[in-house]
Design a protein around this motif. Structure first.
Motif, PDB file in Angstrom:
ATOM      1  N   GLN A  39       2.260  28.885   1.877  1.00 14.54           N
ATOM      2  CA  GLN A  39       2.213  27.694   2.720  1.00 14.54           C
ATOM      3  C   GLN A  39       3.580  27.020   2.807  1.00 14.54           C
ATOM      4  OE1 GLN A  39      -0.919  25.460   0.854  1.00 14.54           O
ATOM      5  NE2 GLN A  39      -2.538  26.509   1.998  1.00 14.54           N
ATOM      6  N   ILE A  40       4.305  27.021   1.707  1.00 15.07           N
ATOM      7  CA  ILE A  40       5.660  26.466   1.713  1.00 15.07           C
ATOM      8  C   ILE A  40       6.539  27.235   2.688  1.00 15.07           C
ATOM      9  CG2 ILE A  40       7.774  26.254   0.330  1.00 15.07           C
ATOM     10  CD1 ILE A  40       6.017  25.439  -2.032  1.00 15.07           C
ATOM     11  N   SER A  41       6.395  28.548   2.701  1.00 15.88           N
ATOM     12  CA  SER A  41       7.181  29.366   3.631  1.00 15.88           C
ATOM     13  C   SER A  41       6.843  29.041   5.084  1.00 15.88           C
ATOM     14  CB  SER A  41       6.939  30.852   3.355  1.00 15.88           C
ATOM     15  OG  SER A  41       7.445  31.204   2.083  1.00 15.88           O
ATOM     16  N   VAL A  42       5.558  28.826   5.360  1.00 14.08           N
ATOM     17  CA  VAL A  42       5.151  28.457   6.725  1.00 14.08           C
ATOM     18  C   VAL A  42       5.733  27.106   7.109  1.00 14.08           C
ATOM     19  CG1 VAL A  42       3.195  27.840   8.179  1.00 14.08           C
ATOM     20  CG2 VAL A  42       3.041  29.835   6.688  1.00 14.08           C
ATOM     21  N   ILE A  54       0.117  19.281  11.347  1.00 15.73           N
ATOM     22  CA  ILE A  54      -0.886  18.243  11.126  1.00 15.73           C
ATOM     23  C   ILE A  54      -1.424  18.399   9.711  1.00 15.73           C
ATOM     24  CG2 ILE A  54      -3.092  17.257  11.868  1.00 15.73           C
ATOM     25  CD1 ILE A  54      -2.551  18.248  14.664  1.00 15.73           C
ATOM     26  N   VAL A  55      -1.219  17.378   8.897  1.00 13.34           N
ATOM     27  CA  VAL A  55      -1.642  17.395   7.493  1.00 13.34           C
ATOM     28  C   VAL A  55      -2.960  16.638   7.376  1.00 13.34           C
ATOM     29  CG1 VAL A  55      -1.027  16.777   5.134  1.00 13.34           C
ATOM     30  CG2 VAL A  55       0.758  17.481   6.745  1.00 13.34           C
ATOM     31  N   ILE A  72       6.962  18.880   3.329  1.00  7.78           N
ATOM     32  CA  ILE A  72       6.478  18.201   4.539  1.00  7.78           C
ATOM     33  C   ILE A  72       7.433  17.089   4.962  1.00  7.78           C
ATOM     34  CG2 ILE A  72       4.626  16.707   5.419  1.00  7.78           C
ATOM     35  CD1 ILE A  72       2.704  18.416   3.647  1.00  7.78           C
ATOM     36  N   ARG A  73       8.013  16.378   3.980  1.00  3.55           N
ATOM     37  CA  ARG A  73       8.920  15.270   4.291  1.00  3.55           C
ATOM     38  C   ARG A  73      10.150  15.716   5.080  1.00  3.55           C
ATOM     39  NH1 ARG A  73       7.290  12.945  -0.918  1.00  3.55           N
ATOM     40  NH2 ARG A  73       8.884  14.170  -1.987  1.00  3.55           N
TER      41      ARG A  73
END
Length: 211
Positions: A39-42, A54-55, A72-73
């Motif tokens: 997910q970090i890579s995405v 969208i979180v 995300i920041r």
């Protein structure tokens, strides 16, 4: 499985929105944490290609985990929603938000694959969107607690109703969004501490009561 082989591994960044669903500590038991590096890579690919994120979190169960919040920041376009039902479409304004983006692909990440991710995906399809995901981006299928047959049925739904990749990830604009070798030392350190803490907790549980 034939359909999966015919799917394009590339995602058009100009026609895609990424949804991150319920990545809150409450839901991340067992093996579910394995999807975090992917997910970090995405998220980093979103930054490179200016893809909106969208979180989404389930109300009353805490914040999104810090490992993801740090990434995300750094993004330019992030929308945060709090939902109160399994489907994000039921209790948030996501439908109106997506209409403004005018994009048709939704790349789904998060937990649980048998509940909130699945219900959000179903409503997304009903609203005319193409869903894209991978078993390296979502976790929490029914087989984690119940029977393999339920997982097979859930995976079959993702495969038949969208683009579902097993054991590998799609790519955004030709850039791999799998586990990145460039994850910085701080992120690696956090993962190692979390894994060590988990091992300690399991060891304590295994020790019989001495009283």
């Amino acid at each position: 499985m034939e359909k999966e082989d015919q799917q394009s591994p590339f995602i058009d960044p100009n026609n895609t929105v990424v949804l991150l669903i319920d990545m809150q500590e409450t839901y991340l038991d067992g093996e579910k944490r394995k999807i975090i590096p992917n997910q970090i890579s995405v998220i980093r690919a979103c930054k490179q290609n200016n893809v909106p994120l969208i979180v989404i979190r389930f109300g009353g169960y805490g914040r999104i985990i810090p490992e993801l919040r740090r990434e995300i920041r750094k993004l330019r376009t992030v929308i945060r929603l709090t939902k109160w039902s399994n489907s994000t479409f039921e209790t948030t304004r996501i439908a109106k938000i997506l209409k403004k983006f005018k994009r048709k692909n939704l790349l789904l990440m998060g937990v649980n694959a048998c509940a909130c991710v699945l219900e959000t995906a179903k409503d997304a399809v009903e609203n005319g969107y193409t869903i894209i995901t991978s078993d390296t981006l979502i976790a929490g299928f029914s087989s984690d607690e119940y029977s393999t047959k339920y997982r097979e049925a859930e995976e079959e739904w993702y495969l038949c109703n969208g683009q579902y990749f097993k054991k590998h990830l799609p790519q955004i604009k030709g850039l791999p969004v799998g586990i990145s070798e460039k994850i910085d030392w701080r992120t690696k350190f956090v993962f190692s501490v979390l894994n060590f803490g988990k091992q300690i907790r399991e060891a304590i549980k295994a020790v019989p009561d001495l009283v």
